[in-house]
Each structure stands twice: as structure tokens, then as C-alpha cells.
Write a protein that holds these residues in place. Structure first.
Motif, PDB file in Angstrom:
ATOM      1  N   GLU A 195       0.836  -1.214   0.000  1.00 41.42           N
ATOM      2  CA  GLU A 195       0.000   0.000   0.000  1.00 41.42           C
ATOM      3  C   GLU A 195       0.868   1.260   0.000  1.00 41.42           C
ATOM      4  N   VAL A 196       1.979   1.195   0.734  1.00 40.75           N
ATOM      5  CA  VAL A 196       2.899   2.345   0.775  1.00 40.75           C
ATOM      6  C   VAL A 196       3.425   2.606  -0.634  1.00 40.75           C
ATOM      7  N   LEU A 197       3.815   1.512  -1.293  1.00 44.57           N
ATOM      8  CA  LEU A 197       4.354   1.629  -2.651  1.00 44.57           C
ATOM      9  C   LEU A 197       3.291   2.197  -3.602  1.00 44.57           C
ATOM     10  N   LYS A 198       2.080   1.624  -3.509  1.00 47.52           N
ATOM     11  CA  LYS A 198       0.976   2.087  -4.372  1.00 47.52           C
ATOM     12  C   LYS A 198       0.721   3.570  -4.159  1.00 47.52           C
ATOM     13  N   ASN A 199       0.720   3.989  -2.879  1.00 47.64           N
ATOM     14  CA  ASN A 199       0.305   5.359  -2.552  1.00 47.64           C
ATOM     15  C   ASN A 199       1.410   6.389  -2.710  1.00 47.64           C
ATOM     16  N   PHE A 200       2.645   5.939  -2.858  1.00 46.69           N
ATOM     17  CA  PHE A 200       3.724   6.926  -2.998  1.00 46.69           C
ATOM     18  C   PHE A 200       3.508   7.689  -4.304  1.00 46.69           C
ATOM     19  N   PRO A 201       3.348   9.018  -4.234  1.00 52.07           N
ATOM     20  CA  PRO A 201       2.962   9.760  -5.438  1.00 52.07           C
ATOM     21  C   PRO A 201       4.113  10.034  -6.409  1.00 52.07           C
ATOM     22  N   GLY A 202       5.356   9.895  -5.962  1.00 50.63           N
ATOM     23  CA  GLY A 202       6.501  10.213  -6.818  1.00 50.63           C
ATOM     24  C   GLY A 202       6.859   9.062  -7.742  1.00 50.63           C
ATOM     25  N   PRO A 203       7.857   9.268  -8.609  1.00 52.84           N
ATOM     26  CA  PRO A 203       8.289   8.196  -9.508  1.00 52.84           C
ATOM     27  C   PRO A 203       8.874   7.018  -8.727  1.00 52.84           C
TER      28      PRO A 203
END
Ligand code: MLT
Length: 258
Positions: A195-203
Motif C-alpha cells: 500500500e505504501v508503494l501504491k500510494n507513494f505519489p513520486g516516480p
């Protein structure tokens, strides 16, 4: 150079000038692993390497080095160097720490580049392996270190890259036993960060290797791609910096230039 984090001295180095990139090594590795990458990035960026507590030249700081604690060390180093935002490049455990950093300090993370790494927590089988590893580390540390590092590479690579693999081992033999155990405990208790990976907004980027014995390439590729991560699979095992160096360097350079 060193800076103090809690009760321990943490080793770091800074190269070049420009937007900041922090290179985070994996388990049983040290900042020495990044020597092929530094000259490729330091003309255009400030490149920072560090040794996680209990590895390389950094001291152990706790009985368990959780991924969050190590992310806090990264954050403290950025504060110490007065850097507001950085790209993190993490190999394996360094990737787990990058994800913990994304969760704790999202605003300070520019780009995330994960190499031979995953957002998955340990399976129950893998947690049992960690317990075995902790026992073996207490009893026969050299044997454990040697076996672990060899087993990350494919059988073919173990022969072809014998010298490089031995060089990694020679560095790791000097790490404090309890420092290695602290990292094993930290990896065992880490949580799933999809979820952290999915939600991270940067590249975000992930490099996988086809025959990595630790990270299942296809399954991880499919999930990561769905999570919006630019993902690539290359040949070789878990030690892409040794087994497929050119492909790894190219992947990182492209991700940085993107
Ligand atoms: C690493 O290379 O950092 C470790 O092998 C990761 C792990 O054991 O999960």
C-alpha cells in the motif's frame, strides 16, 4: 565521515553536487557495494552513501534494527546534511528501508529506485529461516555469512564472479555478530508495504532478476506494475550489482534521468 545517531556512530560519505541521491545497501553489504555507481551519478547529483547500523563501519544501535529505525537513521543523516528531499536507491534490505522511509517521511522522498527488493513481508516459512539464520549467526557466523552471500547468486554466477563474491564476504566477516542479528530480526518483523508503494505519489522503479532466490520475479513484476511502478526483469540472481552490473547501472541511470 561519521555522525552520531542515538548511541552509535554512523559512517557516511558524500560525492558530487546537485539534487541528492542516497544509496542504501542490502543485508550483509556495505556502502562499498556502490563504487561502480557513484562516478555515474556524482557529476550531476550529490551522492550520499552510508552504512546501516551494525554493518560496514557503522555501530550497532539497538537489539532489533527495524526497517523504521533504519529509515530514521537515513532521515537523521539528511537533516544533519541539511538536505530537504532526496531520491533513495536501495538494494534488497535497502529497498525495505526505502519503503519504510516512504511511509514515515513521504514529503522528503523525491524518487524511489528499488533493486532486487520487494514490498512483501516475510512469509511464515521465511520467518522460520530467519530464526535458523539467527541461531547459526550465533554459533558459526563465518559459515552463515559465506553461505548466505553465495546462495544469493545463481550457481553459474558463483563460479564466474567468485572474486567479487569473496570480496563482499571479506567485508561482511568484520561486521559485529549482534549487528547482523539485529538486521535479521528487523527484516523478520517488517510488514507488507504494498500500500505504501501504491500510494507513494513520486516516480518509483523496481529492478528484478529472473533467478533471484529471494524475490520471485514474475509475481513481483505483475503486482508492482499494477501498483504503478516502472519494473524491469534482468538476467541473474539476487546480486545484480555483481551478476548483471551493466544492466543494473543502465536501469539506474535511466530512472535518474527520467
Ligand atoms: C538482502 O540482500 O538485503 C537480503 O537478502 C534481503 C532478505 O534477506 O530479505
Amino acid at each position: 565521515m561519521t555522525f552520531q545517531f542515538q548511541n552509535g556512530s554512523i559512517h557516511y560519505e558524500v560525492y558530487g553536487n546537485g539534487p541528492a541521491i542516497v544509496l542504501l545497501h542490502g543485508f550483509l553489504e556495505s556502502s562499498a557495494m556502490w563504487s561502480p555507481l557513484i562516478p555515474l551519478l556524482s557529476d550531476t547529483h550529490t551522492v550520499i552513501t552510508m552504512d546501516f547500523p551494525g554493518m560496514g563501519e557503522s555501530e550497532q544501535i539497538a537489539e532489533v534494527h527495524s526497517m523504521q529505525l533504519m529509515a530514521e537513521v537515513v532521515n537523521a543523516l539528511l537533516q544533519y546534511l541539511e538536505i530537504e528531499k532526496a531520491t533513495l536507491i536501495g538494494h534488497s534490505m535497502g529497498g525495505y528501508v526505502s519503503l519504510a522511509f516512504a511511509e514515515l517521511f513521504e514529503d522528503k522522498l523525491e524518487k524511489m529506485i528499488l533493486l532486487n527488493s520487494t514490498y512483501r513481508a516475510d512469509s511464515s516459512e521465511r520467518q522460520k529461516d530467519r530464526d535458523r539464520a539467527i541461531r547459526l549467526m550465533g554459533e558459526r557466523p563465518r559459515a552463515f555469512i559465506s553461505m548466505a552471500i553465495s546462495n544469493w547468486a545463481t550457481t553459474g554466477s558463483q563460479e564466474i564472479f567468485k572474486e567479487d563474491i569473496e570480496a563482499y564476504k571479506t567485508i561482511a566477516y568484520d561486521f559485529p555478530v549482534d549487528g547482523i542479528i539485529a538486521a535479521l530480526k528487523g527484516m523478520k518483523e517488517r510488514k507488507d508495504t504494498l500500500e505504501v508503494l501504491k500510494n507513494f505519489p513520486g516516480p518509483k522503479y523496481l529492478l528484478l532478476a529472473e533467478n533471484d532466490p529471494i524475490i520471485p520475479a514474475i509475481e513481483t513484476y505483475n503486482e508492482a506494475t499494477k501498483a504503478g511502478v516502472t519494473t524491469k526483469i534482468i538476467d541473474g540472481g539476487h546480486m545484480s550489482m555483481i551478476e548483471n552490473k551493466e544492466a543494473l547501472l543502465e536501469f539506474v541511470q535511466r530512472a535518474i534521468a527520467d
